[in-house]
Scaffold this active site. Structure first.
Site, PDB file in Angstrom:
ATOM      1  N   ASP A 208       0.742  -1.001  -0.060  1.00 11.67           N
ATOM      2  CA  ASP A 208      -0.060   0.015   0.045  1.00 11.67           C
ATOM      3  C   ASP A 208       1.137   1.313   0.013  1.00 11.67           C
ATOM      4  OD1 ASP A 208      -2.995   1.247   0.454  1.00 11.67           O
ATOM      5  OD2 ASP A 208      -1.485   2.086   2.280  1.00 11.67           O
ATOM      6  N   GLU A 235       1.368  -0.347  -4.942  1.00  8.42           N
ATOM      7  CA  GLU A 235       0.376   0.705  -5.690  1.00  8.42           C
ATOM      8  C   GLU A 235       0.853   1.879  -5.915  1.00  8.42           C
ATOM      9  OE1 GLU A 235      -3.609   2.638  -3.494  1.00  8.42           O
ATOM     10  OE2 GLU A 235      -1.789   2.514  -2.600  1.00  8.42           O
TER      11      GLU A 235
END
Length: 454
Positions: A208, A235
Site C-alpha cells: 500500500d 500501489e
C-alpha cells in the site's frame, strides 16, 4: 517472480471482508475460478470505518474488526485446502493518525498496551512476534521530527522527496499519518511481520502507498528471502504511462529498482481513454508498445480499485457501469497481467461492487480467462467502436462500445480458427459455427462477446 502461468491467475480483492466470511466462502471462491484472494490489512487497528484498516497501531498482533490472528490463520488454511492462495495488504509507509487522542508518537500507545495487559493471556496467544508488554515504535522511528512547527504535510506531489519523506494529510488542520523512517529497528519489525504472515501460508503482498516509500526502504524490507515464493506488487497511482510525471518519477523507478510488479495504472488510463466520450478502441490494440501499459509479467490489471469509488478525489475515474463491464471483458479476455476483481460490501454507497465476485458475467469472464490461460493474443480487427482479438485458436473476444451492432468479417484460415467447431460465447447464448473461410462475428451494441471453442 512467479511463472508466467501463475501470473495470469485472477485475484479476488475481498475488500473489507471479515476473515471468517472469506473462510466460509472458500469453496465458492474456488469454484468461481479465483486462484488468489487479497484481504484487507491484518494487524492491530481500531475503528469501524474501512479506512481505519489502513491505519496500523501494532504489527505484532492481528486484532481488528475483521478478525484476529486465529481467524486469519483459519482463513488462510481454508483457502489453501481448496487450492486458493492468500495475499495480504501491507501498510508500511505510516502508522495511525491518533493526534486527536494524544501528542506522542509511541505505538501502539498507552491505551492499547493497557488493553493488552488487561487480557494478557489472550494477547499472548495471538502475538505474531515480539513482546507486547512493551511498545513497538517511538518518535525516533518517524520522519518529520526535524520540523519545529510540527508534522510536515506533503505539499508538492511532483517532488519525490516531499512525497516520500512527508506526511499524507487531509484538509488542514489534520496533522496526517505519521510517516515511518527506514531505520534498522523499523525495517527489522516490518520484516518480522512479513515472515510471520509467510509462516501462516500467505503467498502475496500488496504494498500500500508504495509511492510514498523510498525504494531503498522497500528493498530493505522485501529481501530476497522474503520475496522467495511470493508475489509482491505495489500501489503507485498514476494518471498515465511513459511521459506522465507520476509514471516517470515514481512507477518506472519502482519497477526497475525493486523488481516488483505493480498496479497497471497506465493501462487503466488507456481503458478510460478508449471508453470515454470521443475515445477510440484503438487505444487498447497494443498500449504497451508505446509505454502506456506495463509489461504483462509485471502488471496487476483492473477496471476499478478500492480507492476510486471510496475517495472523492478519485471518483472522476469511475467508468460508466456498462463500460466497466466491457472493460472487465478486456482485462479478463486479454493476455498479460494478473486481473484483480474488486468486491466490497457497499462501502461506497453505489451498490455496484457489492457481491461483484460471484456476479454471473464476472464468473463467465473468469471461465474464459482460465480456459485461454497461456495462449498468445493477436488483434484481428478494430475501429473507434470495436476491438476483436483472438487467443490463438481457442477463443475470440469482441468488445463493442458503441450503440450500433458491429459485423466483423474474419478470414478464419488466415487467423487459424478451426472449422466445423462451435465457438460459444460465455456471456450469452450466442454460438458461432465456423464452416468457411470468411465468417462474420457479430457484436451487439454496448456488449462484449467471449467465444470459446468447444
Amino acid at each position: 517472480m512467479l511463472s508466467s502461468a501463475a501470473q495470469a491467475d485472477v485475484i479476488l480483492h475481498a475488500f473489507n471482508w471479515q476473515y471468517d466470511e472469506v473462510a466460509a466462502k472458500a469453496q465458492e471462491i474456488a469454484d468461481l475460478g479465483y486462484k488468489k484472494v487479497l484481504v484487507s490489512p491484518a494487524y492491530k487497528s481500531t475503528g469501524s470505518q474501512w479506512w481505519a484498516r489502513y491505519q496500523p497501531q501494532d504489527y505484532r498482533v492481528i486484532d481488528n474488526p475483521l478478525g484476529d490472528t486465529d481467524d486469519f490463520k483459519a482463513m488462510v488454511q481454508a483457502l489453501k485446502a481448496r487450492g486458493v492462495e492468500t495475499y495480504a495488504d501491507i501498510v508500511f509507509n505510516h502508522m495511525a493518525n491518533e493526534a486527536a487522542q494524544r501528542s506522542d508518537l509511541n505505538y501502539p500507545g498507552t491505551a492499547v498496551l493497557n488493553e493488552y495487559a488487561a487480557s494478557d493471556a489472550y494477547y499472548d496467544s495471538i502475538t505474531l512476534f515480539g513482546d507486547v508488554s512493551n511498545g513497538l515504535f517511538s518518535g525516533n522511528d518517524f520522519h518529520g521530527t526535524y520540523d519545529p512547527n510540527g508534522p510536515q504535510c506533503i505539499s508538492n506531489y511532483n517532488d519525490v522527496g516531499d512525497v516520500q519523506y512527508n506526511r499524507l494529510c487531509g484538509a488542514p488542520p489534520d496533522p496526517g499519518l505519521p510517516d515511518l523512517d527506514s531505520n534498522n529497528w523499523v525495517v527489522e519489525k516490518q520484516k518480522q511481520y512479513l515472515q510471520a504472515l509467510k509462516s501462516f501460508g500467505v503467498t502475496g503482498f500488496r504494498v500500500d502507498a508504495a509511492k510514498h516509500m523510498t525504494n531503498y526502504h522497500i528493498n530493505q524490507v522485501f529481501t530476497d528471502n522474503i520475496k522467495q515464493g511470493t508475489h509482491v506488487f505495489g500501489e503507485i497511482i498514476t494518471t498515465g504511462g511513459a511521459g506522465n510525471g507520476d509514471y516517470d518519477n515514481f512507477l518506472a523507478p519502482y519497477i526497475s529498482q525493486t523488481g516488483h510488479d505493480a498496479y497497471d495504472f497506465p493501462l487503466f488510463a488507456q481503458i478510460r481513454s478508449a471508453f470515454g466520450y470521443g475515445g477510440s478502441m484503438n487505444a487498447l490494440v497494443d498500449p504497451g508498445a508505446y509505454g502506456q501499459a506495463l509489461p504483462g509479467d509485471q502488471a496487476i490489471t483492473f477496471s476499478v480499485t478500492h480507492d476510486i469509488p471510496l475517495n472523492d478525489g478519485f471518483r472522476y475515474q469511475l467508468l460508466d457501469p456498462t463500460d466497466e463491464k466491457l472493460a472487465n471483458a478486456y482485462v479478463l479476455g486479454r493476455d498479460g497481467g494478473v486481473p484483480l476483481m474488486y468486491s466490497d460490501h457497499n462501502e461506497s454507497g453505489d451498490g455496484r461492487w457489492e457481491g461483484l465476485y460471484n456476479r454471473t458475467d464476472i464468473e463467465n469472464m473468469i471461465t474464459f480467462h482460465n480456459q485461454t490461460q497461456g495462449r498468445s493474443m493477436e488483434v484481428i480487427n478494430y475501429s473507434d467502436c470495436f476491438l476483436l482479438f483472438k487467443r490463438e485458436h481457442v477463443g475470440v473476444v469482441g468488445i463493442n462500445k458503441c450503440d450500433a451492432g458491429q459485423d466483423v468479417w474474419v478470414d478464419t484460415s488466415a487467423e487459424g480458427l478451426w472449422w466445423y467447431r462451435n465457438y460459444r460465447d460465455t456471456l450469452s447464448s450466442d454460438v458461432q459455427y465456423i464452416s468457411s473461410q470468411w465468417h462474420n462475428f457479430y457484436v451487439p451494441g454496448r456488449s462484449a462477446r467471449m467465444w470459446l471453442m468447444e
